[in-house]
Each structure stands twice: as structure tokens, then as C-alpha cells.
Scaffold this motif. Structure first.
Motif, PDB file in Angstrom:
ATOM      1  N   VAL A  29       0.881  -1.223  -0.002  1.00 22.06           N
ATOM      2  CA  VAL A  29      -0.148   0.183  -0.128  1.00 22.06           C
ATOM      3  C   VAL A  29       0.696   1.258   0.207  1.00 22.06           C
ATOM      4  CG1 VAL A  29      -1.987  -1.200   1.111  1.00 22.06           C
ATOM      5  CG2 VAL A  29      -0.029   0.130   2.371  1.00 22.06           C
ATOM      6  N   SER A  30       0.150   2.181  -0.394  1.00 16.83           N
ATOM      7  CA  SER A  30       0.952   3.632  -0.542  1.00 16.83           C
ATOM      8  C   SER A  30       0.831   4.268   0.776  1.00 16.83           C
ATOM      9  CB  SER A  30       0.579   4.383  -1.605  1.00 16.83           C
ATOM     10  OG  SER A  30       1.043   5.768  -1.496  1.00 16.83           O
ATOM     11  N   LEU A  31       1.765   4.757   1.427  1.00 17.72           N
ATOM     12  CA  LEU A  31       1.663   5.352   2.972  1.00 17.72           C
ATOM     13  C   LEU A  31       1.550   6.805   2.558  1.00 17.72           C
ATOM     14  CD1 LEU A  31       4.599   3.723   4.729  1.00 17.72           C
ATOM     15  CD2 LEU A  31       1.988   3.232   4.844  1.00 17.72           C
ATOM     16  N   TRP A  32       1.620   7.413   1.425  1.00 22.98           N
ATOM     17  CA  TRP A  32       1.437   8.907   1.445  1.00 22.98           C
ATOM     18  C   TRP A  32       0.190   9.465   1.541  1.00 22.98           C
ATOM     19  CZ3 TRP A  32       5.262  12.077   1.852  1.00 22.98           C
ATOM     20  CH2 TRP A  32       6.541  11.757   1.981  1.00 22.98           C
ATOM     21  N   PRO A  33      -1.015   8.691   1.277  1.00 25.49           N
ATOM     22  CA  PRO A  33      -2.578   9.210   1.653  1.00 25.49           C
ATOM     23  C   PRO A  33      -2.858   9.131   3.020  1.00 25.49           C
ATOM     24  CG  PRO A  33      -2.374   7.629  -0.349  1.00 25.49           C
ATOM     25  CD  PRO A  33      -1.096   7.520   0.326  1.00 25.49           C
ATOM     26  N   LEU A  34      -1.866   8.373   3.821  1.00 25.69           N
ATOM     27  CA  LEU A  34      -2.178   8.435   5.286  1.00 25.69           C
ATOM     28  C   LEU A  34      -1.692   9.824   5.804  1.00 25.69           C
ATOM     29  CD1 LEU A  34      -0.755   4.820   6.338  1.00 25.69           C
ATOM     30  CD2 LEU A  34      -3.249   5.846   6.460  1.00 25.69           C
ATOM     31  N   PHE A  35      -0.851  10.515   5.284  1.00 21.62           N
ATOM     32  CA  PHE A  35      -0.739  12.041   5.741  1.00 21.62           C
ATOM     33  C   PHE A  35      -1.976  12.881   6.000  1.00 21.62           C
ATOM     34  CE2 PHE A  35       0.735  16.267   5.224  1.00 21.62           C
ATOM     35  CZ  PHE A  35       1.391  16.764   6.364  1.00 21.62           C
ATOM     36  N   ILE A  62     -13.966  13.887   6.950  1.00 21.64           N
ATOM     37  CA  ILE A  62     -13.185  13.934   5.619  1.00 21.64           C
ATOM     38  C   ILE A  62     -12.024  12.961   5.706  1.00 21.64           C
ATOM     39  CG2 ILE A  62     -11.668  15.739   4.692  1.00 21.64           C
ATOM     40  CD1 ILE A  62     -13.611  18.023   5.675  1.00 21.64           C
ATOM     41  N   GLY A  63     -11.432  12.903   6.890  1.00 19.99           N
ATOM     42  CA  GLY A  63     -10.444  11.694   6.953  1.00 19.99           C
ATOM     43  C   GLY A  63     -10.914  10.334   6.693  1.00 19.99           C
ATOM     44  N   LEU A  64     -11.984  10.064   7.174  1.00 20.95           N
ATOM     45  CA  LEU A  64     -12.464   8.631   6.682  1.00 20.95           C
ATOM     46  C   LEU A  64     -13.088   8.637   5.340  1.00 20.95           C
ATOM     47  CD1 LEU A  64     -13.519   5.949   8.099  1.00 20.95           C
ATOM     48  CD2 LEU A  64     -15.693   6.980   8.239  1.00 20.95           C
ATOM     49  N   MET A  65     -13.340   9.649   4.715  1.00 22.36           N
ATOM     50  CA  MET A  65     -13.732   9.580   3.155  1.00 22.36           C
ATOM     51  C   MET A  65     -12.388   9.510   2.483  1.00 22.36           C
ATOM     52  SD  MET A  65     -16.764  12.311   2.486  1.00 22.36           S
ATOM     53  CE  MET A  65     -16.395  13.714   3.819  1.00 22.36           C
ATOM     54  N   ILE A  66     -11.308  10.105   2.977  1.00 22.88           N
ATOM     55  CA  ILE A  66     -10.248   9.986   2.129  1.00 22.88           C
ATOM     56  C   ILE A  66      -9.574   8.517   2.234  1.00 22.88           C
ATOM     57  CG2 ILE A  66      -7.772  10.777   1.865  1.00 22.88           C
ATOM     58  CD1 ILE A  66      -8.385  13.589   2.957  1.00 22.88           C
ATOM     59  N   ALA A  67      -9.588   7.889   3.368  1.00 19.89           N
ATOM     60  CA  ALA A  67      -9.075   6.566   3.542  1.00 19.89           C
ATOM     61  C   ALA A  67     -10.079   5.553   2.890  1.00 19.89           C
ATOM     62  CB  ALA A  67      -9.143   6.362   5.170  1.00 19.89           C
ATOM     63  N   ASN A  68     -11.520   6.006   2.823  1.00 12.83           N
ATOM     64  CA  ASN A  68     -12.315   4.952   2.273  1.00 12.83           C
ATOM     65  C   ASN A  68     -12.108   4.838   0.645  1.00 12.83           C
ATOM     66  OD1 ASN A  68     -14.367   3.129   2.082  1.00 12.83           O
ATOM     67  ND2 ASN A  68     -15.955   4.536   1.960  1.00 12.83           N
ATOM     68  N   ALA A  69     -11.901   6.186   0.230  1.00 10.70           N
ATOM     69  CA  ALA A  69     -11.556   6.245  -1.288  1.00 10.70           C
ATOM     70  C   ALA A  69     -10.284   5.626  -1.798  1.00 10.70           C
ATOM     71  CB  ALA A  69     -11.546   7.884  -1.720  1.00 10.70           C
ATOM     72  N   ILE A  70      -9.392   5.613  -0.652  1.00 12.56           N
ATOM     73  CA  ILE A  70      -8.032   4.971  -1.207  1.00 12.56           C
ATOM     74  C   ILE A  70      -7.872   3.611  -0.814  1.00 12.56           C
ATOM     75  CG2 ILE A  70      -5.513   5.265  -1.119  1.00 12.56           C
ATOM     76  CD1 ILE A  70      -6.157   8.194  -0.854  1.00 12.56           C
ATOM     77  N   TYR A  71      -8.172   3.090   0.392  1.00 16.42           N
ATOM     78  CA  TYR A  71      -8.007   2.028   0.828  1.00 16.42           C
ATOM     79  C   TYR A  71      -9.234   1.064   1.086  1.00 16.42           C
ATOM     80  CZ  TYR A  71      -3.686   4.151   2.258  1.00 16.42           C
ATOM     81  OH  TYR A  71      -2.467   4.453   2.428  1.00 16.42           O
ATOM     82  N   GLY A  72     -10.309   1.589   0.764  1.00 16.22           N
ATOM     83  CA  GLY A  72     -11.664   0.918   0.908  1.00 16.22           C
ATOM     84  C   GLY A  72     -11.932   0.370   2.249  1.00 16.22           C
ATOM     85  N   VAL A  73     -11.787   1.289   3.110  1.00 20.95           N
ATOM     86  CA  VAL A  73     -11.732   0.809   4.518  1.00 20.95           C
ATOM     87  C   VAL A  73     -13.384   0.351   4.941  1.00 20.95           C
ATOM     88  CG1 VAL A  73     -11.797   1.731   6.796  1.00 20.95           C
ATOM     89  CG2 VAL A  73     -10.177   2.487   5.370  1.00 20.95           C
TER      90      VAL A  73
END
Length: 106
Positions: A29-35, A62-73
Motif C-alpha cells: 500500500v502507499s503510505l502518502w495518503p495516510l498523511f 473528511i479523513g474517513l472519506m479519504i481513507a475509504n476512497a483510497i484503501y476501501g476501509v
């Protein structure tokens, strides 16, 4: 507070140098979207400490939407998260009304 952040950043730098010498473990996984996710989590906690529940909720969403869009949480789409966030924010507005406007009127 700034001393704690400074010590944390120095510790992170030492960790990065140590892992670069020893080699990072291979991750898929890419770690940059976690920033930005971590940044919005920080804002959410900061607003929660200030007892500003609506801002804390919006930062969390907003943080959850970013994580959901990239990682599919979550197994739901971001549009459902947006609708649930709006409804929750309206509900918090009714539960914890803003009393600053009443003070300015008097």
C-alpha cells in the motif's frame, strides 16, 4: 506542546534513518495518503478537546472519506458517508446549540 511536537519529529527522523539503513519492510500500500488522514485525525482530536463537536465530526468524516476512497476501509460509498455526516451534523446542532449568537444579541 511545541516541545512535544519537536521531540516527536526528531524521533521520527531517527526512525526513518534507522529503517532506511536496515531496509523498510515491503508493503503493498502507499503510505502518502495516510498523511492527510492523520492530519484530519489531529484536527478532529483538537476540536474534540475544545468541545467543538461539529468541527470534530466534519474533520473525522473528511479523513474517513479519504481513507475509504483510497484503501476501501468501509463497505459503503463516500456519498452515503456524506449524507450520514450531514444528518449527524444537523443532529449535533440540535443537541448542542451554539450559544454565542445569543450573547451577541444582548
Amino acid at each position: 506542546m511545541t516541545k512535544v511536537i519537536g521531540i516527536g519529529l526528531i524521533g521520527t527522523a531517527v526512525t526513518v534513518i534507522t529503517y532506511s539503513i536496515l531496509g523498510f519492510p515491503k508493503m503493498e500500500v502507499s503510505l502518502w495518503p495516510l498523511f492527510p488522514v492523520a492530519l484530519f485525525a489531529f484536527f478532529a482530536i483538537e476540536n474534540l478537546i475544545k468541545k467543538d463537536y461539529k468541527s470534530s465530526l466534519m474533520s473525522s468524516l473528511i479523513g474517513l472519506m479519504i481513507a475509504n476512497a483510497i484503501y476501501g476501509v468501509l463497505p459503503i460509498s463516500n456519498s452515503i458517508l456524506i449524507v450520514a455526516g450531514i444528518l449527524t451534523c444537523l443532529g449535533l446542532g440540535f443537541l448542542f446549540p451554539n450559544h454565542d449568537n445569543e450573547k451577541e444579541k444582548h
